[in-house]
Write a protein that holds these residues in place. Structure first.
Motif, PDB file in Angstrom:
ATOM      1  N   MET A   1      11.239 -22.988  24.583  1.00 31.67           N
ATOM      2  CA  MET A   1      10.259 -22.884  23.520  1.00 31.67           C
ATOM      3  C   MET A   1      10.782 -21.969  22.417  1.00 31.67           C
ATOM      4  N   THR A   2      10.406 -22.282  21.201  1.00 32.49           N
ATOM      5  CA  THR A   2      10.759 -21.396  20.097  1.00 32.49           C
ATOM      6  C   THR A   2       9.725 -20.284  20.005  1.00 32.49           C
TER       7      THR A   2
ATOM      8  N   GLU B   1       6.518 -21.531  18.681  1.00 34.32           N
ATOM      9  CA  GLU B   1       5.715 -22.203  19.706  1.00 34.32           C
ATOM     10  C   GLU B   1       5.010 -21.182  20.597  1.00 34.32           C
ATOM     11  N   ILE B   2       5.679 -20.095  20.929  1.00 38.95           N
ATOM     12  CA  ILE B   2       5.049 -19.029  21.739  1.00 38.95           C
ATOM     13  C   ILE B   2       3.896 -18.403  20.949  1.00 38.95           C
TER      14      ILE B   2
ATOM     15  N   ALA C   1       1.094 -21.080  21.057  1.00 39.44           N
ATOM     16  CA  ALA C   1       0.547 -21.413  22.372  1.00 39.44           C
ATOM     17  C   ALA C   1      -0.014 -20.226  23.138  1.00 39.44           C
TER      18      ALA C   1
ATOM     19  N   THR D   1      10.876 -16.203  28.725  1.00 37.83           N
ATOM     20  CA  THR D   1      11.143 -17.370  29.570  1.00 37.83           C
ATOM     21  C   THR D   1      10.775 -17.117  31.033  1.00 37.83           C
TER      22      THR D   1
ATOM     23  N   GLU E   1      12.794 -20.585  12.581  1.00 37.64           N
ATOM     24  CA  GLU E   1      12.737 -21.071  13.962  1.00 37.64           C
ATOM     25  C   GLU E   1      13.711 -20.283  14.819  1.00 37.64           C
TER      26      GLU E   1
ATOM     27  N   PRO F   1      14.767 -19.722  18.883  1.00 39.41           N
ATOM     28  CA  PRO F   1      14.521 -20.085  20.279  1.00 39.41           C
ATOM     29  C   PRO F   1      14.231 -18.843  21.103  1.00 39.41           C
TER      30      PRO F   1
END
Length: 163
Positions: free
Chosen positions: A1-2, A5-6, A9, A42, A160, A162
């Motif tokens: 996930m980037t 995205e974190i 989400a 992660t 962006e 990661p």
């Protein structure tokens, strides 16, 4: 996930559970940097250790501290209720491994319980001091912090990155 995205989400929904005054670019920078430092955003279970969740909370000091601290307790109870988690250290600790929103909320609440204001975005040394003071890492790695914090600032700028 980037990292974006974190943010979408986990962090944004967590901040939505909390009072608006807890949401700020400074808070997001700290949450991203700490998550990167602790787990790389992660690992939800500490490699070789007891901590759980992307922000690597231990049951005793971290989870219990947020549940009991007078500045965070009410908000922690509300977050637990919103996520159908019994507000006990054991239940929250178990949930953090699978519930990134609850984990982000508890991470923000741990920062909230610190009496000092959040450092401004870009204040790397003050941010490190806050991280060490609140997370109390057993083996702090200052040399990694600058990179993690720079990634957090890039994510806030819309680049962006990661996780």
């Amino acid at each position: 996930m980037t990292l974006s995205e974190i943010r979408a989400a986990a962090i944004a929904p967590a901040l939505a559970l909390l009072p608006a005054r807890m949401s700020s670019p400074q808070a997001e920078a700290m949450l991203l940097a700490i998550g990167l430092q602790e787990s790389g955003l992660t690992h939800r279970r500490q490699v070789g250790g007891p901590a759980r969740g992307l922000w690597q909370f231990e049951q005793g000091g971290g989870v219990r501290g947020v549940l009991l601290h007078p500045l965070s307790r009410q908000h922690a109870l509300a977050a637990c209720e919103a996520h159908n988690v019994k507000p006990s250290a054991a239940a929250v600790y178990a949930a953090l491994e699978h519930d990134d929103i609850l984990a982000a909320a508890f991470a923000r609440l741990l920062l909230w319980a610190d009496p000092a204001p959040l450092p401004a975005v870009g204040e790397v040394a003050k941010s490190w001091d806050l991280y060490v003071r609140t997370w109390r890492p057993g083996k702090p790695h200052r040399n990694r912090w600058d990179v993690c914090y720079a990634q957090a600032m890039d994510a806030l700028a819309g680049e962006e990155v990661p996780a």
